[in-house]
Enzyme design. Sequence first.
Site, PDB file in Angstrom:
ATOM      1  N   SER A 147       0.807  -1.223  -0.478  1.00 55.30           N
ATOM      2  CA  SER A 147       0.149   0.358   0.126  1.00 55.30           C
ATOM      3  C   SER A 147       0.899   1.358   0.260  1.00 55.30           C
ATOM      4  CB  SER A 147      -1.365  -0.169   1.398  1.00 55.30           C
ATOM      5  OG  SER A 147      -1.596   1.231   0.999  1.00 55.30           O
ATOM      6  N   HIS A 173      -7.174  -6.085   0.685  1.00 51.10           N
ATOM      7  CA  HIS A 173      -5.808  -5.528   0.958  1.00 51.10           C
ATOM      8  C   HIS A 173      -5.408  -5.830   2.268  1.00 51.10           C
ATOM      9  CE1 HIS A 173      -4.112  -1.226   0.010  1.00 51.10           C
ATOM     10  NE2 HIS A 173      -4.203  -1.393   1.589  1.00 51.10           N
ATOM     11  N   ASP A 187     -10.426  -5.259  -2.720  1.00 50.77           N
ATOM     12  CA  ASP A 187      -9.472  -4.789  -2.732  1.00 50.77           C
ATOM     13  C   ASP A 187     -10.899  -3.089  -2.410  1.00 50.77           C
ATOM     14  OD1 ASP A 187      -8.055  -2.690  -1.512  1.00 50.77           O
ATOM     15  OD2 ASP A 187      -5.658  -3.663  -2.122  1.00 50.77           O
TER      16      ASP A 187
END
Lengths: 291, 291
Positions: free
Chosen positions: B153, B269, B234
């Site tokens: 991320s 995620h 996600d």
Amino acid sequence: MAPTLEKVSSNKHYQGTLTKYKFRSAALGDLDAQFNLFLPANAAQGKVPVLVYLAGLTCTEDNGAQKGGFVRDASAEGIAILFPDTSPRGANIEGEDVDWDFGSGAGFYLNATSPKWSKHYNMLDHVTQELPQVIEAAGIPIDFSRQSIFGHSMGGHGALTLYLTSLISGVKQYRSCSAFSPICEPSAVPWGTKAFAGYLAGGVDEGKENHDASVLVGRVKGGVNVLIDYGTADNFLFQLHPEVFLKAARDAGHDEVQVRVRSQEGYDHSYYFISTFASDHVHFHANFLKA
Amino acid sequence: MAPTLEKVSSNKHYQGTLTKYKFRSAALGDLDAQFNLFLPANAAQGKVPVLVYLAGLTCTEDNGAQKGGFVRDASAEGIAILFPDTSPRGANIEGEDVDWDFGSGAGFYLNATSPKWSKHYNMLDHVTQELPQVIEAAGIPIDFSRQSIFGHSMGGHGALTLYLTSLISGVKQYRSCSAFSPICEPSAVPWGTKAFAGYLAGGVDEGKENHDASVLVGRVKGGVNVLIDYGTADNFLFQLHPEVFLKAARDAGHDEVQVRVRSQEGYDHSYYFISTFASDHVHFHANFLKA
């Protein structure tokens, strides 16, 4: 009627799914209980065997799922993993949240007999009876006739005692048992005596009689399948007594094929230790679950 | 003179050692900084290559070490893993702890140019310069000439931008780069524009010019080694823009051997996603680190 399972969260993980569920637990005295369940991808083709992981003091249903390192091999072997919580939550019993090694997060996988705790602190029934019933009733494709159990520290105590008790009673609920740094002789160490004195009407004596792996292993007729790992750098070794369990097992005639107790040089009590040997334990159980 | 490394904790893990260190960081404006370092067992025989893992928003040096699932394969490959923190801690800048996506836990792996943040928020120098210097000065057997980088991320953004920047400058600090659900076009998404507007005197324009992987990839002369995975489930995909990075890479002539962007069906995620593909990423880097 079985209670409704509510999905709290769901994450795809190693081709399968890790789902957190919540339900109203009768065994825990009508409290909300949560658990995590990893279902491998092959569960879409039919029921899969299951490995129950019991976590240690202060833990929840998340520690093993997030840090244990079990799922990679469980997925490859096509085995589900059930991660229960470690105690009832929110029972509002006086003293429940005072200590980290008693009460919340420290249910010790027994059914309390002391009146103060017996309505809620019944993790033994929760793990052995209620969770399988609730999961089966929800139609989740797990074959509870192919079930094994493992755990860490207090959860290692739980795994050993639930396994041995079910062998002694003839129920044979679990095919194999393993543990990381288990509390092997709870009636002789601080963590165990505190728990027994608190949860059990008959105190430590009742605990020694009913919930002490080093006593129970002497009562099993027939073979056992047990693997234990502990680290030589474990600061809590004085709470564990693996050598006492090993001697009791050998004295009862369980040889090194039936009971393996491995001393792991330099490892401690943490999930860094557990994850290092996670693969060994999952494959140990897979041999029995897929036999 | 290099600052003294203080050992905060040390755990044996997959035959090697996971150590948490603390030191007084000059790059971060004279604040205490922590990092985790996994050293494989073979480091006892000589210097080992290293993989730098940059974590995402709200994380610390612990998340990747505890939940990433990287160490099993790193140990087998004989590769160290360095886990830095995600921001300075305790800088006492007004507003630092108000939002979870800015300030503490959200350093974005850049050197701040806005006067308010520029004394402390220099995670780029911390990761690329200071940590290697401090670790080498302490005599820890890591060969920083064999270094690769990956992240998740915000840390995926960090891995991509630090890697590409070092290629563009000719320094070639890292041999390969990979990322899980990286922020690929920060100058066009809420997380990135908030960070750039806050940390950089020139705001989003300066960020787009200097710290946007989808811009930087067009400036690299020569080959690149990049692997990206993201999940189709996600919830933060709108913050990531992997397709923009992929197009920019292809437009710049980087083919599917140089830049692989993989869409993983049903994954989200979380670290449940990361750990699923952890082994792939470690082996991807091992190919370059051990070449």
